[in-house]
Design a protein around this motif. Sequence first.
Motif, PDB file in Angstrom:
ATOM      1  N   THR A  74       0.817  -1.218   0.000  1.00  0.00           N
ATOM      2  CA  THR A  74       0.000   0.000   0.000  1.00  0.00           C
ATOM      3  C   THR A  74       0.849   1.267   0.000  1.00  0.00           C
ATOM      4  O   THR A  74       0.393   2.318  -0.435  1.00  0.00           O
ATOM      5  CB  THR A  74      -0.893   0.039   1.256  1.00  0.00           C
ATOM      6  N   TYR A  77       1.287   3.362  -3.058  1.00  0.00           N
ATOM      7  CA  TYR A  77       0.273   2.916  -4.023  1.00  0.00           C
ATOM      8  C   TYR A  77      -0.694   4.063  -4.291  1.00  0.00           C
ATOM      9  O   TYR A  77      -1.422   4.495  -3.391  1.00  0.00           O
ATOM     10  CB  TYR A  77      -0.476   1.699  -3.470  1.00  0.00           C
ATOM     11  N   TYR A  80      -0.811   6.606  -1.620  1.00  0.00           N
ATOM     12  CA  TYR A  80      -1.116   6.204  -0.237  1.00  0.00           C
ATOM     13  C   TYR A  80       0.208   6.066   0.516  1.00  0.00           C
ATOM     14  O   TYR A  80       1.187   5.566  -0.028  1.00  0.00           O
ATOM     15  CB  TYR A  80      -1.878   4.879  -0.237  1.00  0.00           C
ATOM     16  N   CYS A  85      -4.576  -0.321   6.034  1.00  0.00           N
ATOM     17  CA  CYS A  85      -5.766   0.520   6.180  1.00  0.00           C
ATOM     18  C   CYS A  85      -6.467   0.093   7.465  1.00  0.00           C
ATOM     19  O   CYS A  85      -6.550  -1.109   7.753  1.00  0.00           O
ATOM     20  CB  CYS A  85      -6.725   0.339   5.010  1.00  0.00           C
ATOM     21  N   HIS A  94     -10.410   1.673   3.580  1.00  0.00           N
ATOM     22  CA  HIS A  94      -9.356   2.641   3.278  1.00  0.00           C
ATOM     23  C   HIS A  94      -9.217   3.731   4.334  1.00  0.00           C
ATOM     24  O   HIS A  94      -8.835   4.867   4.012  1.00  0.00           O
ATOM     25  CB  HIS A  94      -9.542   3.262   1.886  1.00  0.00           C
ATOM     26  N   ASP A 111      -6.569  -4.020   7.336  1.00  0.00           N
ATOM     27  CA  ASP A 111      -6.351  -4.623   6.018  1.00  0.00           C
ATOM     28  C   ASP A 111      -4.867  -4.494   5.663  1.00  0.00           C
ATOM     29  O   ASP A 111      -4.336  -3.384   5.607  1.00  0.00           O
ATOM     30  CB  ASP A 111      -7.221  -3.890   4.991  1.00  0.00           C
ATOM     31  N   THR A 113      -1.412  -5.828   3.209  1.00  0.00           N
ATOM     32  CA  THR A 113      -0.943  -6.468   1.976  1.00  0.00           C
ATOM     33  C   THR A 113       0.576  -6.440   1.900  1.00  0.00           C
ATOM     34  O   THR A 113       1.164  -5.545   1.278  1.00  0.00           O
ATOM     35  CB  THR A 113      -1.524  -5.778   0.724  1.00  0.00           C
ATOM     36  N   ASP A 122      -3.085 -10.379   0.428  1.00  0.00           N
ATOM     37  CA  ASP A 122      -4.028  -9.316   0.790  1.00  0.00           C
ATOM     38  C   ASP A 122      -5.132  -9.900   1.671  1.00  0.00           C
ATOM     39  O   ASP A 122      -5.878 -10.776   1.229  1.00  0.00           O
ATOM     40  CB  ASP A 122      -4.608  -8.733  -0.515  1.00  0.00           C
ATOM     41  N   HIS A 185     -10.639  -8.426  -6.198  1.00  0.00           N
ATOM     42  CA  HIS A 185      -9.801  -8.190  -7.386  1.00  0.00           C
ATOM     43  C   HIS A 185      -8.839  -9.343  -7.602  1.00  0.00           C
ATOM     44  O   HIS A 185      -8.412  -9.994  -6.640  1.00  0.00           O
ATOM     45  CB  HIS A 185      -9.002  -6.893  -7.187  1.00  0.00           C
ATOM     46  N   PHE A 191      -1.003  -6.016  -7.556  1.00  0.00           N
ATOM     47  CA  PHE A 191      -1.835  -5.830  -6.368  1.00  0.00           C
ATOM     48  C   PHE A 191      -3.310  -5.874  -6.769  1.00  0.00           C
ATOM     49  O   PHE A 191      -4.116  -6.573  -6.146  1.00  0.00           O
ATOM     50  CB  PHE A 191      -1.456  -4.479  -5.736  1.00  0.00           C
ATOM     51  N   HIS A 192      -3.649  -5.125  -7.787  1.00  0.00           N
ATOM     52  CA  HIS A 192      -5.046  -5.070  -8.242  1.00  0.00           C
ATOM     53  C   HIS A 192      -5.077  -5.385  -9.727  1.00  0.00           C
ATOM     54  O   HIS A 192      -4.568  -4.628 -10.536  1.00  0.00           O
ATOM     55  CB  HIS A 192      -5.652  -3.697  -7.958  1.00  0.00           C
ATOM     56  N   GLU A 218     -13.752  -9.811  -0.633  1.00  0.00           N
ATOM     57  CA  GLU A 218     -13.622  -8.874   0.487  1.00  0.00           C
ATOM     58  C   GLU A 218     -14.896  -8.072   0.711  1.00  0.00           C
ATOM     59  O   GLU A 218     -14.890  -6.847   0.614  1.00  0.00           O
ATOM     60  CB  GLU A 218     -12.421  -7.959   0.276  1.00  0.00           C
ATOM     61  N   TRP A 235      -9.463   9.155   0.277  1.00  0.00           N
ATOM     62  CA  TRP A 235      -9.328   7.726   0.554  1.00  0.00           C
ATOM     63  C   TRP A 235     -10.479   7.159   1.373  1.00  0.00           C
ATOM     64  O   TRP A 235     -11.079   6.163   1.002  1.00  0.00           O
ATOM     65  CB  TRP A 235      -8.010   7.440   1.314  1.00  0.00           C
ATOM     66  N   GLU A 249     -11.506 -10.114   4.430  1.00  0.00           N
ATOM     67  CA  GLU A 249     -10.918 -10.367   3.104  1.00  0.00           C
ATOM     68  C   GLU A 249      -9.961 -11.552   3.159  1.00  0.00           C
ATOM     69  O   GLU A 249      -9.137 -11.654   4.073  1.00  0.00           O
ATOM     70  CB  GLU A 249     -10.140  -9.133   2.643  1.00  0.00           C
TER      71      GLU A 249
HETATM   72  N1  MF3 Z   1      -5.861  -3.713   0.703  1.00  0.00           N
HETATM   73  C1  MF3 Z   1      -6.902  -2.996  -0.014  1.00  0.00           C
HETATM   74  C2  MF3 Z   1      -7.625  -4.047  -0.816  1.00  0.00           C
HETATM   75  O1  MF3 Z   1      -8.131  -4.948  -0.217  1.00  0.00           O
HETATM   76  C3  MF3 Z   1      -6.384  -1.938  -0.893  1.00  0.00           C
HETATM   77  C4  MF3 Z   1      -5.853  -0.790  -0.147  1.00  0.00           C
HETATM   78  S1  MF3 Z   1      -5.173   0.318  -1.246  1.00  0.00           S
HETATM   79  C5  MF3 Z   1      -4.694   1.574  -0.258  1.00  0.00           C
HETATM   80  O2  MF3 Z   1      -7.660  -4.092  -2.006  1.00  0.00           O
HETATM   81  F1  MF3 Z   1      -3.966   2.329  -0.988  1.00  0.00           F
HETATM   82  F2  MF3 Z   1      -5.784   2.165   0.212  1.00  0.00           F
HETATM   83  F3  MF3 Z   1      -4.020   1.120   0.756  1.00  0.00           F
END
Ligand code: MF3
Length: 276
Positions: A74, A77, A80, A85, A94, A111, A113, A122, A185, A191-192, A218, A235, A249
């Motif tokens: 994150t 990202y 961020y 989060c 977020h 949350d 990652t 994640d 995702h 990541f996404h 999630e 955010w 998630e």
């Molecule tokens: N972890 C979050 C997800 O489940 C994404 C957070 S992106 C951030 O997809 F930039 F807000 F951290």
Amino acid sequence: MTEYQLIEGDETVYRDGSIKLHGPEGFEGMRKAGRLAATILDEIAQYVVPGVTTGELDERILSMMLDGGSVPATMGYRGYAHSCCISINHVVCHGIPSEKTLKDGDIVNIDVTPLLDGWHGDTSRMFLVGDVPLKARRLVDVTYECLMIGIEKAQPGARLGDIGAAIEEHARQFRYGVVREFCGHGLGRLFHDAPEVVHAAKAGTGPELKPGMFFTIEPMINLGKPWVKLLNDGWTAVTRDKSLSAQFEHSIGITETGNEIFTLSPKGQHQPPYDI
Ligand code: MF3
Ligand code: CO
Ligand code: CO
């Protein structure tokens, strides 16, 4: 038409919108990243108590990620600047770690990652701070059930929409709102990635699930209406009606016979209350 891309070995994965189908190497990478992510949530539980700031929790999570040989995906990202989060009460997702203090009765999603050896693990769980009213605890329990019911539908040969249909059906029985604006995702080296996993969908629609697909489920479930709004920080997403919101998630992979959950808690701390 859905495009699938077979990933063999250690090749670069492009952001081309295709659904990647991974082999044993991908599964191995995701197992390690997922296990680290889940261990971090296991270890943070003891610190989620009244009086702690979300910034302190973020600091601890950063250390655990670095100690585990990973970096927070994150951080940096889309601008961020944090390691996780943290979303309290009516914050849907977020939530940005800050000087804000947790208080008795809060429900909190954390949350994380970690990016480990190029793979993203994640996962998020809910935490209960002190004494939480029954109505809020029930929302947390049902949200966990929604995640696990969705995961049961993630089978080779099923359609992606079967997952969201099952989640929505379960939430509807409690008159809870399923958030539409944020989705699960595809993930792996990215990541996404594709596909987008909608948590309120029609059964039998969407791409077919195939062995080697990696994605998150999630669900964000609101005690009230499903509507969300974004705060000015760009955010923090909150419920429009200020009702409580919960989320869990997992990152999973589709196998020949079902699915594998990469982010299962090694301590068996799947949902609160956690023994710490
Ligand atoms: N972890 C979050 C997800 O489940 C994404 C957070 S992106 C951030 O997809 F930039 F807000 F951290
Ligand atoms: Co995710
Ligand atoms: Co996440």
